[in-house]
Design a protein around this motif. Structure first.
Motif, PDB file in Angstrom:
ATOM      1  N   UNK A 129       0.726  -1.243   0.005  1.00 16.60           N
ATOM      2  CA  UNK A 129       0.005  -0.006   0.004  1.00 16.60           C
ATOM      3  C   UNK A 129       0.809   1.251  -0.041  1.00 16.60           C
ATOM      4  N   UNK A 130       1.942   1.278   0.990  1.00 13.30           N
ATOM      5  CA  UNK A 130       2.949   2.418   0.887  1.00 13.30           C
ATOM      6  C   UNK A 130       3.420   2.749  -0.372  1.00 13.30           C
ATOM      7  N   UNK A 131       4.016   1.617  -1.061  1.00 19.54           N
ATOM      8  CA  UNK A 131       4.751   1.784  -2.161  1.00 19.54           C
ATOM      9  C   UNK A 131       3.886   2.160  -3.183  1.00 19.54           C
ATOM     10  N   UNK A 132       2.632   1.688  -3.286  1.00 21.37           N
ATOM     11  CA  UNK A 132       1.772   2.314  -4.590  1.00 21.37           C
ATOM     12  C   UNK A 132       1.316   3.720  -4.127  1.00 21.37           C
ATOM     13  N   UNK A 133       1.167   3.849  -2.878  1.00 18.06           N
ATOM     14  CA  UNK A 133       0.674   5.433  -2.414  1.00 18.06           C
ATOM     15  C   UNK A 133       1.641   6.501  -3.143  1.00 18.06           C
ATOM     16  N   UNK A 134       3.006   6.095  -3.122  1.00 16.76           N
ATOM     17  CA  UNK A 134       3.976   6.930  -3.446  1.00 16.76           C
ATOM     18  C   UNK A 134       4.117   6.994  -5.218  1.00 16.76           C
ATOM     19  N   UNK A 135       3.435   6.180  -5.704  1.00 21.05           N
ATOM     20  CA  UNK A 135       3.767   5.923  -7.321  1.00 21.05           C
ATOM     21  C   UNK A 135       2.515   6.333  -8.209  1.00 21.05           C
ATOM     22  N   UNK A 136       1.334   6.860  -7.347  1.00 21.68           N
ATOM     23  CA  UNK A 136       0.095   6.926  -8.355  1.00 21.68           C
ATOM     24  C   UNK A 136       0.015   8.179  -9.306  1.00 21.68           C
ATOM     25  N   UNK A 137       1.041   9.035  -8.784  1.00 23.59           N
ATOM     26  CA  UNK A 137       0.741  10.489  -9.810  1.00 23.59           C
ATOM     27  C   UNK A 137       1.060  10.311 -11.301  1.00 23.59           C
ATOM     28  N   UNK A 138       0.092  10.721 -11.943  1.00 22.03           N
ATOM     29  CA  UNK A 138       0.098  10.726 -13.489  1.00 22.03           C
ATOM     30  C   UNK A 138      -0.246   9.498 -14.015  1.00 22.03           C
ATOM     31  N   UNK A 139      -0.407   8.183 -13.411  1.00 19.45           N
ATOM     32  CA  UNK A 139      -0.807   6.899 -13.732  1.00 19.45           C
ATOM     33  C   UNK A 139      -1.920   6.571 -14.368  1.00 19.45           C
ATOM     34  N   UNK A 140      -2.546   6.427 -15.369  1.00 15.83           N
ATOM     35  CA  UNK A 140      -3.681   6.191 -15.875  1.00 15.83           C
ATOM     36  C   UNK A 140      -3.787   4.727 -16.055  1.00 15.83           C
ATOM     37  N   UNK A 141      -2.730   3.855 -16.017  1.00 15.81           N
ATOM     38  CA  UNK A 141      -2.927   2.554 -16.049  1.00 15.81           C
ATOM     39  C   UNK A 141      -2.182   1.822 -15.036  1.00 15.81           C
ATOM     40  N   UNK A 142      -2.602   1.115 -14.002  1.00 17.90           N
ATOM     41  CA  UNK A 142      -1.892   0.465 -13.099  1.00 17.90           C
ATOM     42  C   UNK A 142      -1.863  -1.194 -13.272  1.00 17.90           C
ATOM     43  N   UNK A 143      -0.909  -1.804 -13.520  1.00 21.84           N
ATOM     44  CA  UNK A 143      -0.793  -3.013 -13.650  1.00 21.84           C
ATOM     45  C   UNK A 143      -0.254  -3.790 -12.517  1.00 21.84           C
ATOM     46  N   UNK A 144      -0.933  -4.832 -11.983  1.00 18.29           N
ATOM     47  CA  UNK A 144      -0.309  -5.543 -10.985  1.00 18.29           C
ATOM     48  C   UNK A 144      -0.071  -6.745 -11.854  1.00 18.29           C
ATOM     49  N   UNK A 145       1.177  -7.142 -11.589  1.00 19.36           N
ATOM     50  CA  UNK A 145       1.502  -8.496 -12.046  1.00 19.36           C
ATOM     51  C   UNK A 145       1.781  -9.715 -11.027  1.00 19.36           C
ATOM     52  N   UNK A 146       1.003 -10.421 -11.119  1.00 18.09           N
ATOM     53  CA  UNK A 146       0.861 -11.344  -9.874  1.00 18.09           C
ATOM     54  C   UNK A 146       1.482 -12.727 -10.103  1.00 18.09           C
ATOM     55  N   UNK A 147       2.350 -12.615 -11.245  1.00 24.90           N
ATOM     56  CA  UNK A 147       2.901 -14.281 -11.383  1.00 24.90           C
ATOM     57  C   UNK A 147       3.485 -14.747 -10.350  1.00 24.90           C
ATOM     58  N   UNK A 148       4.324 -13.942  -9.538  1.00 28.41           N
ATOM     59  CA  UNK A 148       5.075 -14.275  -8.332  1.00 28.41           C
ATOM     60  C   UNK A 148       4.293 -14.391  -7.001  1.00 28.41           C
TER      61      UNK A 148
END
Lengths: 100, 148
Positions: free
Chosen positions: A31-50
């Motif tokens: 949650x914290x890492x995402x919080x710091x990275x949202x700015x300007x993002x229109x598409x957030x891809x979470x790759x769950x392979x691992x």
């Protein structure tokens, strides 16, 4: 849990590769890492392979990310394994999330 | 005669005492993974067990001891004959029966959904049985999961 994040050239697509389990201990970190990275993002891809498994703490973070992206873009989950998919199905998350 | 009695190192009961803090789940997880390996638990069951343990332990850590520190006891029992795993949580915290929590409405869009009750809902779906009792001033929650 290990995370690696990368943005495309114009910063609109953020890909987050998650490795390990998303549980009560690791979910706040995601949650914290995402919080710091949202700015300007229109598409957030979470790759769950691992991703090994997701508990409700992880589901809450995914729900938060989905809410965060719903106004300005979208959240996409990729490479979701069968066991994690079952958790999404039992909680109804499968019908509400973009799972590719 | 009786040649299989030493097949598993773990064949009885093991217990663990933990501080009722969310971060202590890391220790619980490690312990459960080592037991899962010893009894050759199928991967799927291992994940289900870890999710259930996460939900119950997080509940105890979050709500059990509002005024300060507490501990949670966890016991694992594996009945090889019945092929049944029994996970028992015990704490002297606030009396709380999680089975009385209302189930979440999983048909409501995520954005409108309240998050409460999701964890115990998952536990009930992932385990074969979940029983609560208040005993000697303690919350006792017993989760059972049959293998195969």
């Amino acid at each position: 849990m290990n995370l690696s994040m990368k943005k495309n050239e114009d910063g609109t697509v953020l890909t987050v590769i998650v490795d390990g389990s998303i549980d009560t201990v690791t979910a706040p970190e995601l949650e914290n890492r995402l919080e710091g990275a949202y700015a300007g993002v229109k598409e957030l891809i979470l790759d769950f392979a691992g991703v090994d498994y997701v508990s409700s703490a992880g589901l809450r973070v995914i729900m938060g990310a989905d809410q965060r992206m719903s106004g300005t873009g979208r959240l996409i989950l990729k490479n979701v394994n069968e066991d994690v998919r079952e958790v999404f199905e039992m909680t109804g998350f499968d019908e509400l999330l973009n799972i590719e | 005669m009786g040649g299989n009695i030493r097949k598993f190192q773990f064949c009885g009961k093991d217990t663990l005492q933990l501080p009722a803090k969310r971060e202590a789940f890391a220790t619980l997880k490690e312990w459960l993974i080592s037991i899962a390996e010893e009894v050759s638990l199928p991967e799927k069951t291992r994940k289900q067990l870890l999710i259930a343990a996460d939900e119950i332990f997080t509940n105890i850590a979050s709500y059990g001891f509002p005024s300060g520190n507490g501990t949670a006891g966890v016991a694992v029992e594996f009945d090889m004959q019945k092929r049944e795993l029994v996970l028992t949580f015990s704490d002297a915290g606030v009396p709380y029966n999680p089975l009385e929590a209302p189930s979440p409405d999983t048909s409501v869009p995520l954005a409108e959904r309240k998050t409460g009750g999701l964890g115990i809902f998952m536990v009930r779906r992932l385990m074969d049985s979940v029983e609560y009792r208040r005993e000697d001033g303690r919350n006792v929650l017993v989760l059972k999961k049959r293998l195969d």
